[in-house]
Scaffold this active site. Structure first.
Site, PDB file in Angstrom:
ATOM      1  CB  CYS A   1      21.813   1.093  45.282  1.00  0.00           C
ATOM      2  SG  CYS A   1      21.489  -0.204  43.898  1.00  0.00           S
TER       3      CYS A   1
ATOM      4  CB  CYS B   1      24.399  -2.801  45.513  1.00  0.00           C
ATOM      5  SG  CYS B   1      22.610  -3.204  46.058  1.00  0.00           S
TER       6      CYS B   1
ATOM      7  CB  CYS C   1      29.606  -8.842  49.503  1.00  0.00           C
ATOM      8  SG  CYS C   1      30.021  -9.230  50.951  1.00  0.00           S
TER       9      CYS C   1
ATOM     10  CB  CYS D   1      30.664  -8.128  55.122  1.00  0.00           C
ATOM     11  SG  CYS D   1      29.521  -6.989  55.898  1.00  0.00           S
TER      12      CYS D   1
ATOM     13  CB  VAL E   1      10.665   1.086  29.480  1.00  0.00           C
ATOM     14  CG1 VAL E   1      10.482   2.322  29.977  1.00  0.00           C
ATOM     15  CG2 VAL E   1       9.264   0.327  29.558  1.00  0.00           C
TER      16      VAL E   1
ATOM     17  CG  ASN F   1      23.699   0.883  24.931  1.00  0.00           C
ATOM     18  OD1 ASN F   1      24.436   1.770  24.353  1.00  0.00           O
ATOM     19  ND2 ASN F   1      23.785   0.771  26.376  1.00  0.00           N
TER      20      ASN F   1
ATOM     21  CE  LYS G   1      33.349   0.428  30.845  1.00  0.00           C
ATOM     22  NZ  LYS G   1      32.135  -0.307  31.056  1.00  0.00           N
TER      23      LYS G   1
ATOM     24  CD  GLU H   1      38.451  -0.256  64.061  1.00  0.00           C
ATOM     25  OE1 GLU H   1      38.285   0.798  63.504  1.00  0.00           O
ATOM     26  OE2 GLU H   1      39.179  -0.400  65.152  1.00  0.00           O
TER      27      GLU H   1
END
Length: 1350
Positions: A63, A68, A168, A170, A277, A370, A441, A1282
């Site tokens: 990504c 991810c 994931c 899959c 940073v 933050n 949240k 499917e």
């Protein structure tokens, strides 16, 4: 090991002479090997450096934004201050290479390999069947490895937490967790012990049924003492490090790392615009996707003053560079040591950090970043503001302390911190005994997601009484900054915390937190409702705490039915049973069919050795391609000026429609309406206008942004509703008619009409589309790509180049997921690349960024359907009339075939007797929508199931009995006249009802709901009937090529591609049975049009059926050729028979072929048999919802599914679980949104949320129906990819069941509409109550919404 000297020659001699002497050498260790780079480019990430400089391609780019986890590596570093070594899981796609100076990096390659030895982390994941496509696997391996380095015997809770930053697409996650559970103290027996948790079944195990998919006793033991030590050289260097500023100078970026606070302050004073940073988690995304440039970066992570946590009498000072992980660990320890009342703010911080990103982000992101970033949806800033925290700011001119109050944030991502100031620390105060504090949240996904709305709430009571002395209420997600509800805070002072308080404060909160229609972020009424819900929750929490410490105060009691409002969702470790039929006792050991064979690429995937398209080493002379994409949904192109881009150093060409030597048109339907390059007009955002060809990706992408395109905008149509209103359709209309609908309505006691809306769904395969084009001699072209359709790719490239197909070789080793998304849309990019390669006559490569991929490749088709159904007073179905509207996007693609599949599946499993269903293709200005797992079937089945659900509500009938009354029976015909044979649905149904203990749980759910007002549970049973075959008859064919070599080894090629579904593994199992040899003797290398021509796409769940029969055909031919030698030497070996045949000049190579028969359908008569057979299945799911927020948790799912005689139970169960979780995303979680102008908003994992580890059912049971052979497919098996997806609708209907209970508590009993996906917003707003009623939805058309759903 020797040092690795990395060379970099991008600077010219003049630049080198001026900059290089000032630059320090980057030094770090990678997998135990020292890396020294004297000319590092600071703009490179660790991932880019690993893959391009060190050629370590095991870590994947999924990504580019830390969402991810595919890029996860472990960074180990030594702290001279406290003499400790820490091991941190880190997102390599965000970590700048200079940030690891003086540290040790471990990648998946550094753990082990198939050539040496496997690390237990790699072995257990692979052998537990936790790797399918494998693209995410290295990142998951490294997350687990980092956990083991810190906790050699972790708890299952720690394991599940470790994967909060990993995705994931899959597996469905269950096998990963089960495999890694073996590292815990209690371990996992894998079903091998008599007292196994998997054996707690109501009636025990049926004979011949197993729950064992792997045997943990075969795993190598884990010995933490054998792990590599931290490089001693780095320890020595850290001890001798001089307190000087380290400087790394590149072509575009200078990286400065100060060692003292004074150095940092001087750097800030001299470089006020420099970016500071620590973890780079925000700046990395800004640089990658917002294209921000920061010529000077100051790394503040090594300044000791900023990394200290110091308790004080009134609270705790936390240094600005302290990581969120360190803050969390300190807070947890503090909570254990101090009185409860004193640490309520810290308890809220710990709770909030559970949901704050994943470990990879929390390990490096710092508290000061933050705060300074000032995101309006920051999870921590509302807590800090509510707690009245203060900041110590420092500069070269002095120090000052500021309070985080209503004046701290001055605008969107702006605050009062001066350009030369740095945050030294934040002071977090302790709470007093009469002070109460909570944080809240709500996000689209509970774990690792950004907030929709969050809040920090604090109230101080006057001593001994429940009267408010002081109060702060801070909210995020309600304005451009974190804000305080000032009117409410002022008015609540002096009020008694008792009955009536909430009602009186709600109007004030609404005034404090207004959201006009069309406000940024959208969901205005939901967000406003959340603010009231959070306050109500806080009110109840405080009441309960007061009641515990000061019982008897007037108005402080809380009824038991209200207490559930604040009960957190109980999170038990994921568990489940997987049952399948064992192979017959007499089956030869060499026959691999039916055995849970590990995916044959799993070990390579777990070690990083498995190669994907972008892992292929760069070819000599290779160039990189970047797309120039339309930024308008519909417009004329007035001009394109690429002159500035072409003049950029490193750019070789701009390529567009004028460079196409062949055809510019392509398509997947008979109508060729897609284009490689736009021709004078664009019809969607993301359409390819041209491409830049350059030396590398960074140059190409920068240059592509310099191409200037002038447009004349035209009216755009985005949604289905807009298309229907404006009559924007493709000409093709499909209709199925059965019986007499009007007569059916006349004979009905009731008529019910309604709408069903299902949304778009992004494929989100982990590997974005990638292609490499290598031109050859005589017009030849080699295409290596991540495609499900090698032949379609081949023919598309041939047409683009104007050459015959025999000049184009299309091949693929493996895909990092596909799900239909790489079946047709990828062909456009392949053709574009081929045209570019043809122009420059050099190899070119393209790998789409995640956000590009999501923008250009299309989605699952959204549908709007209007139904009219007639039924008797008992609930017997009589007639159904449906009009379906599919959002097809701007071209046909596969939309016509998808629509047909939808029409075939609107009945799901029920006999409506009289049916008239009409489908329309809406032409809109979106990227063309395309194939997706299920191919339109789920969008049809949800219609039938919704109708049954709403009839049950209207007639107040038991939903289960209503379905039993109307379900098909053996031999009946569908609404398209196909007879239902081998109807195993009744067996699936009965088994699932029994194994799920449905009846008792139904009573338990009803009992729970009667005692709880704000938490509700729901239970639902959902069946599926999925037709299997290609809708287009000519695609129902396959070929294979089988070679037997002199040593007896066998090489197979077939027309299917491996994308994680285990197709190659199954084909080898089929060959093993047919040839009667062990599967270890058989190999599949790749899929290529040079070995098997004219292949059908790997799609429709039909690839095992088609290719398996072709492989079987070829193997039988070869076996027949070997038969004389077997008869002649019956005691011989396979190798001897092969050797004898070779010397007798018998061909040991042949092709195989198969074509499926009997599939046909006549759209004029609505008669035919479009499917070879059906897959049947049933799922029961139970959920719990929070009526105040719309949040939910899946408590349990039981699945029973008919897959015939499974070719490979481990692979099939993995497919079932993966499909189910993907379907869960479709029906509940994945909310695809675009602007009214057609720009994608939910781009990348930061905004588009697929289910994660934490989202799967807490109990997840899967049973393969036993003794149900399928006579219509290879080895009596059935398709599996499917069909299970729709079973996830059981979660959707369980949610709807829970909402029904909530509405009944409000006296609302009528049928209601709940669109898919059933997001938190939709769940909350369907649970109507006094809070939601204060915010009526604005009238559509009276404002411009912030987003629309296509």
């Amino acid at each position: 090991m020797g040092d690795l000297e990395v060379q970099n020659t991008t600077l010219d001699s003049k630049q080198a002479s001026t900059l290089r002497p000032e630059s320090d050498a980057l030094v770090f260790f990678c997998n135990g090997k020292k890396v020294v780079d004297h000319h590092v480019q600071p703009e490179l990430t660790v991932l880019a450096y690993l893959r391009t400089k060190l050629r370590l391609t095991g870590s994947k780019l999924g990504c580019g934004e830390g969402g991810c986890g595919a890029c996860t590596v472990m960074v180990s570093r030594y702290s001279p201050q406290d003499k400790t070594i820490s091991h941190l899981a880190v997102n390599a796609c965000l970590a700048p290479i200079c940030s690891v100076h003086g540290m040790a990096v471990t990648t998946v390659e550094g753990l082990g390999s198939t050539k040496t030895r496997l690390h237990p982390v790699q072995e257990r994941l692979a052998k537990a069947h936790g790797s399918q496509c494998g693209f995410c696997t290295p990142g998951i391996v490294m997350s687990m490895y980092a956990l083991l380095r810190n906790s050699p015997e972790p708890t299952i809770e720690e394991i599940e937490s470790a994967f909060e930053g990993n995705l994931c697409r899959c597996t469905g996650y269950r096998p990963i967790l089960q495999g890694y559970k073996t590292f815990t103290k209690d371990g996992c027996c894998g079903g091998n012990k008599a007292n196994c948790c998997m054996n707690n079944l109501p009636n025990g195990l049926e004979e011949g049924v197993s729950t064992q998919l792997f045997d943990p006793s075969e795993f190598a033991p884990y010995d933490a003492s054998q792990e590599p030590i931290f490089p001693p050289e780095l320890l020595v260097a850290a001890g001798k490090a001089k307190l000087t500023i380290q400087k790394f100078v590149g072509d575009r970026v200078i990286w400065l790392r100060p060692a003292t606070l004074q150095q940092l302050l001087e750097l800030k004073a001299n470089h006020k615009q420099a970016k500071m940073v620590v973890g780079n988690t925000e700046v990395g995304v800004e640089v990658k996707y917002k294209h921000q440039e920061h010529p000077i970066i100051i790394d503040a992570s090594h300044v000791p003053d900023l990394t200290v946590i110091e308790p004080t009498p009134s609270g705790v000072k936390v240094g600005a560079s302290v990581s969120l992980t360190s803050l969390n660990e300190f807070s947890q320890k503090l909570i254990q040591e101090e009185p409860e009342y004193k640490t309520r703010v810290f308890a809220a911080i710990v709770e909030m950090l559970k949901w704050f990103a994943g470990h990879q982000i929390r390990n490096v992101a710092c508290i000061g970043g933050n705060i300074a970033t000032g995101s309006p949806i920051s999870d921590l800033n509302p807590l800090f503001m509510a707690a009245v925290c203060s900041l110590e700011l420092k500069s070269t001119t002095g120090t000052r302390t500021v309070v985080m109050d209503s004046k701290f944030f001055t605008g969107y991502r702006k605050n009062i911190i001066g350009p030369d100031e740095v945050i030294l620390n934040i002071h977090i105060p302790f709470t007093s005994q009469n002070e109460y504090f909570c944080g809240y949240k709500q996000a689209p996904r509970r774990v690792d997601d950004i907030a929709i709305v969050n809040a920090g709430m604090r109230v101080v009571m006057k001593p001994g009484i429940n009267v408010v002395e002081d109060c702060t209420l801070a909210f995020g997600g309600m304005a451009a900054t974190t804000v305080l509800a000032m009117k409410t805070m002022n008015n609540i002072k002096g009020r008694t915390w008792s009955d009536g308080l909430v009602d009186s404060m709600c109007p004030l909160l609404a005034e404090d937190l207004p959201l006009p229609p069309g406000a940024p972020g959208g969901m205005e009424t939901y967000r406003q409702s959340l603010t009231l819900s959070f306050f109500f929750k806080f009110y109840l929490v405080v009441l309960e705490q007061i009641n515990q410490t000061q019982p008897g105060l007037s108005g402080s009691s809380v009824s038991s039915s209200l207490k559930t409002a604040n009960q957190p969702f109980s999170k038990n470790p994921a568990r489940g049973v997987q049952m399948y039929q064992e192979v017959p006792s007499g089956q030869p050991e060499t026959d691999a069919v039916g055995r849970p064979v590990t995916h044959l690429s799993a070990l390579k995937q777990a070690t990083g050795e498995a190669k994907y398209c972008d892992d292929i080493p760069h070819v000599d002379g290779e160039l990189y391609l970047a797309l120039v994409l339309s930024q308008k949904a519909h417009a004329k192109i007035l001009s394109v000026d690429a002159s500035v881009a072409i003049a950029t150093e490193g750019v070789h060409a701009y390529v567009d429609i004028n460079d196409v030597p062949g055809q510019n048109m392509l398509g997947s339907s008979p109508v060729y309406d897609d284009m490689f390059f736009a021709d004078n007009e664009v019809t969607c955002v993301g359409q390819v206008i041209g491409v830049i060809v350059a030396d590398d990706q960074a140059i190409a992408q920068r240059a592509a942004r310099l191409v200037k395109v002038d447009y004349e905008e035209l009216p755009a149509i985005i949604t289905v509703e807009q298309a229907v209103e404006q009559n924007s359709f493709f000409p093709l209309v499909r209709r199925i008619k059965r019986g007499n609908v009007e007569e059916g309505f006349e004979n009905s006691d009731h008529i019910l009409e309604g709408d069903v809306r299902s949304g778009a769904q992004e494929h989100f395969y982990m590997e974005t589309y990638t292609t490499l084009i290598i031109p050859g001699e005589d017009g030849e072209v080699e295409v290596i790509s991540s495609t499900q359709s090698p032949t379609k790719t081949q023919t598309t490239v041939a047409k683009a180049l104007g050459v015959p197909s025999n000049k184009v070789v299309s091949k693929v080793k493996r895909l990092g997921g596909g799900f239909g998304g790489k079946e047709s849309r990828n062909c456009i990019q392949a053709g574009v690349c081929a045209v570019a390669a043809n122009k420059v006559n050099r190899p070119v490569r393209l790998m789409l960024d995640r956000r590009e991929d999501m923008m250009v490749t299309g989605t699952r088709h959204p549908y709007l359907s209007h139904y009219k159904v007639g039924f008797s007073k008992e609930g017997q179905l009589k007639a159904l009339q449906v009009n379906l509207y599919s959002n097809s996007g701007c071209t046909y693609d596969w939309s016509h075939s998808v629509l047909e599949k939808t029409l075939f599946h609107i009945d799901n499993c029920y006999n409506f007797h009289n049916v008239e269903a009409t489908g329309h293709l809406c032409r809109t200005n979106l990227a063309s929508n395309t194939a997706f797992r299920g191919f339109g079937g789920p969008q049809g089945m949800i219609i039938g199931e919704t109708i049954l659900s709403e009839i049950a509500i209207k007639l107040a009938l038991d939903p289960l009995q209503l379905r039993v009354m109307n379900i098909y029976k053996e031999g009946e015909k569908t609404h398209y006249s196909q007879e239902l044979k081998n109807w195993y649905m009744d067996r699936c149904w009965k088994q699932c009802v029994t194994s799920s203990d449905y009846a008792n749980r139904r009573r338990d759910v009803d009992q729970f709901n009667s005692e709880s007002r704000w938490k509700k549970r729901g239970l639902a049973l959902t069946p599926t009937k999925f037709g299997v075959s290609f809708a287009v008859k000519f695609l129902n064919q396959a070929g294979a090529l089988v070679h037997i070599y002199m040593d007896g080894s066998v090489l197979i090629a077939h027309g299917g591609t491996e994308m994680g579904q285990g197709l190659h593994t199954k084909m080898i199992q089929v060959a093993s049975r047919t040839l009667k040899i062990p599967y270890e003797k058989i190999h599949i290398s790749e899929t290529s049009t040079t070995t098997v021509p004219n292949t059908s796409p790997t799609a429709a769940s039909y690839s095992s059926d088609l290719n398996g029969m072709a492989v079987k055909d070829a193997c039988e031919i070869l076996l027949n050729r070997l038969e004389p030698f077997m008869l002649e030497d019956p005691k011989g070996t396979w190798e001897k028979w092969v050797d004898a045949a070779y010397y007798q000049r018998v061909s040991l190579s042949t092709t195989g072929f198969f074509k499926a028969s009997h599939q046909h359908f006549d759209w004029e008569t609505s008669l035919g048999n479009p499917y070879n057979y059906f897959v049947y299945g049933v799922a029961v799911s139970e959920v719990e919802i929070d009526c105040l927020t719309g949040d939910h948790q899946v408590l349990r799912t039981d699945i029973v599914i008919d897959v015939g005689d499974s070719l490979n139970p481990a692979v099939d169960i993995g497919q079932i679980e993966g499909a189910f979780v993907q379907g869960y995303g479709m029906f509940v979680m994945e909310d695809y949104r675009v602007t009214p102008g057609g720009h994608l908003l939910t781009s990348g994992p930061g905004f588009y949320k697929i289910p994660g580890f934490d989202d799967i059912p807490a109990e997840f049971n899967v049973s393969l129906l036993t003794r149900a052979p399928n006579p219509f497919a290879i080895c009596s098996s059935k398709a599996v990819g499917e069909p299970p997806l729709f079973l996830a609708a059981s979660i959707y209907f369980a949610i709807k069941d829970a909402i029904v209970s909530a509405r009944e508590d409000e006296g609302i009993k009528e049928v209601f509409r709940l669109d898919c996906p059933a997001t938190a917003e939709r769940i909350r707003m369907a649970c109507q109550d006094k809070f939601t009623k204060q915010f009526p939805a604005p009238e559509p058309g009276t404002y411009r919404p912030f987003f629309v759903r296509p």
